[in-house]
Design an enzyme around this catalytic site. Structure first.
Site, PDB file in Angstrom:
ATOM      1  N   ASP A   1       0.877  -1.166   0.000  1.00 52.52           N
ATOM      2  CA  ASP A   1       0.000   0.000   0.000  1.00 52.52           C
ATOM      3  C   ASP A   1       0.918   1.221   0.000  1.00 52.52           C
ATOM      4  O   ASP A   1       2.126   1.112   0.260  1.00 52.52           O
ATOM      5  CB  ASP A   1      -0.895  -0.032   1.242  1.00 52.52           C
ATOM      6  CG  ASP A   1      -1.867   1.129   1.288  1.00 52.52           C
ATOM      7  OD1 ASP A   1      -2.437   1.477   0.243  1.00 52.52           O
ATOM      8  OD2 ASP A   1      -2.035   1.708   2.379  1.00 52.52           O
TER       9      ASP A   1
ATOM     10  N   ASP B   1      -0.198   5.092   0.915  1.00 50.95           N
ATOM     11  CA  ASP B   1      -0.452   6.164   1.879  1.00 50.95           C
ATOM     12  C   ASP B   1      -0.415   5.643   3.320  1.00 50.95           C
ATOM     13  O   ASP B   1      -1.085   4.664   3.658  1.00 50.95           O
ATOM     14  CB  ASP B   1      -1.810   6.799   1.591  1.00 50.95           C
ATOM     15  CG  ASP B   1      -1.871   7.382   0.190  1.00 50.95           C
ATOM     16  OD1 ASP B   1      -0.840   7.897  -0.276  1.00 50.95           O
ATOM     17  OD2 ASP B   1      -2.948   7.311  -0.441  1.00 50.95           O
TER      18      ASP B   1
END
Length: 228
Positions: A8, A10
């Site tokens: 991922d 953020d």
């Protein structure tokens, strides 16, 4: 056998939300109307963190401003966004994590619910070639084609990350069984479906819900940005 390393973006590889930050950047640059966009941007961000984001409503608001500008204009805006906002957030500890997988020969990919316009240069800054992100639709197939403000295909959000990842692997003639190990690093409760799919989930800078889930299942917890 190969290993697969999914990341991922953020609050996982960078200690900020690139989509929310891009929204603030657009406000400051006068690309959107301040009061309304700030209000909606904040509400969508809170909904995401709470696990109740209406992804379709969010994407209508997030992608519409891209349709107002040519690709060349957007690229100039994004270059400043990268230099002023994102580059200071790319920390050595996150680079080291990615580099360990790259040096091991692992197949690396960023899998994010943020759109590809915002995130592709960030993934490239980490040296990661592959990106699965929300794809903004364009008026044609040429690289300079304007964005329409709509979404192309399935958003890479929640369980959609599994579908998009499996489609990406299948396009290369691969599947989960072709990997000795598959890693996914994420901070978010929204990514529990994909975390549960891989062989080696790593809760990375996890939110409270994911932390509790990881502790219950005995998943490793990685704190990349504890000192930041």
């Amino acid at each position: 056998m190969k290993r697969l390393a999914l990341f991922d973006l953020d609050h996982t590889l960078i200690p900020t939300d690139s989509d929310h930050a891009w929204g603030r950047f657009m406000v400051e640059e006068g690309m959107v109307e301040r009061a309304r966009f700030e209000r909606e941007n904040l509400q969508f961000y809170e909904d995401y963190k709470a696990g109740c984001l209406d992804i379709d409503a969010y994407l209508r608001v997030a992608l519409e401003p891209l349709s107002r500008y040519s690709r060349a204009e957007l690229d100039r805006f994004h270059a400043r966004f990268m230099a002023e906002v994102i580059a200071p957030q790319i920390l050595p500890v996150a680079r080291q994590l990615v580099d360990e997988h790259r040096k091991a020969g692992d197949l690396c990919c960023v899998v994010t619910a943020t759109n590809a316009f915002v995130t592709r240069p960030i993934a490239q800054a980490f040296g990661i070639e592959h990106l699965i992100a929300v794809d903004p639709a364009t008026e044609g197939d040429l690289p300079e084609a304007r964005y329409t403000g709509l979404v192309k295909g399935m958003p890479s959000f929640q369980a959609g990350k599994i579908v998009r990842t499996e489609g990406w692997l299948a396009a290369m003639g691969l599947g989960w069984g072709d990997f000795e190990k598959s890693f996914f690093y994420s901070d978010s409760r929204n990514d529990i479906p994909l975390l549960e799919k891989v062989s080696d989930p790593v809760a990375t800078n996890p939110d409270d819900t994911l932390r509790a889930h990881a502790e219950r299942l005995g998943w490793p917890i990685l704190e990349l940005f504890k000192a930041t």
